[in-house]
Enzyme design. Sequence first.
Site: not given
Ligand SMILES: *Cc1c(COP(=O)(O)O)cnc(C)c1O
Length: 465
Positions: A112
């Site tokens: 993220k």
């Molecule tokens: C947010 C997240 C996901 C999922 O990603 P999306 O874009 O919501 O599908 C998967 N793994 C981790 C570690 C995350 O922080």
Amino acid sequence: MKFISTRGRAPSLSFSDTVLAGLASDGGLYVPESLPSFSVEEIRAMSGLDYRELAFRIIQPFVGGELMDEELRGIIERAYRNFRHGAVAPLVQTGSGEWILELFQGPTLAFKDFALQFLGQLFDHLLKKRGERVVVMGATSGDTGSAAIEGCRHCENIDIFILHPHNRVSEVQRRQMTTVLSDNVFNIALEGNFDDCQNMVKASFADQSFLPDGRRLVAVNSINWARIMAQIVYYFYSAVSLGAPDRTVNFSVPTGNFGDIFAGYLARKMGLPIDQLVIATNANDILHRCISGNDHTPKELVHSLSPSMDIMVSSNFERLLFDLYDRDGAAVADLLADRSAPMHLSEDALKRAREVFSSWTVDDQRTVSVIREVYESCGYILDPHTAIGVEAARQVRRSQEQPMVCLSTAHPAKFPDAVARALPTKQIPLPAHMQDLFQREERMKVLPNELAKVHDFMATALGAG
Ligand SMILES: *Cc1c(COP(=O)(O)O)cnc(C)c1O
């Protein structure tokens, strides 16, 4: 470039208004009116580019006309300078034609950071130009919150409030949020689950009268268009380094809100040769049920070893539906009129989805076995989210000749409990910049799952500041 709503009834907006708007006024999500696309020659010319330069080339067509090239370059430079690896998003091979794309080299150890380091810099730049100060409000099941806080902590024109489900995020995740003691950062631990947090944020956006005059809410959750856009970059970056456009490259993506994998879908539409995108889910398998059996029925949320994917209904799926229904906003609005009701896609929409997407679901027990198996076969330690992506790819991979890139969405040290179940004797140290995380002072407010209480807290905090 103009941006339009997936429900077809909100005014179209410019790039900067879209980024600051979050949800469209008709309840839909913003998408670009048309996508830029890259020719085979242009993609070939991306080979060997530095991550930042590639990011500039991918993002520029979306913002051209609103940001000057030097402004955009500055935003990108500041966004990615805190990544610990020179490649920003390095690839590691774990099997025959199987690659791990390490997206956890940013400040909070999860993918993220790619979106939120960028978004924080973008917001600050746009707000400074407008002379405006805003309130960022977001819900997190773990990783979004810390990444958003890291992205905004130095922003002069932002106060940020992040709600997380009390006692339902890992200690590392909580401390990454609550130990940021900046005056513009507020953590709320809500007595409820992630969907309660999300509903609280939605309700606050719908009626912002609780805010002091002149302030408005801005969203940083994965519906924000700029986040999706920033994520398109690493699909190009990794595919090109594995031989695209002269080779087809496929991806497996641990999926929650469908933002990350949707960026892969856009990369494909922009010209990147991708045949298969694997939607990897944990026990919260609504997308797997939808793709495999046309059953999109919300079920009770399950708390799993991969908490960042514990999501009942994936908000960004709407953006895909908009495409599958030939960009007919009325059809999407009909389909989603009641999000808690079972939804069935038309045969045509389902067929088109299946041309690109495959899906699989992996439970906790299997997740743990995969972490162990991969460690035993090549000495590499996966975090539980990434393990789900690897397992899904192995189960549904269509071509052994084309490389399969498994997106590694988090560093294993972020989820020590899950890793310890698989590898009880293994210690995974936190990276140097986080070594003292457990000694740092925390600050957060525990609040009941009541809108008025949350609004009181926010109004007071903003009034005091
Ligand atoms: C947010 C997240 C996901 C999922 O990603 P999306 O874009 O919501 O599908 C998967 N793994 C981790 C570690 C995350 O922080």
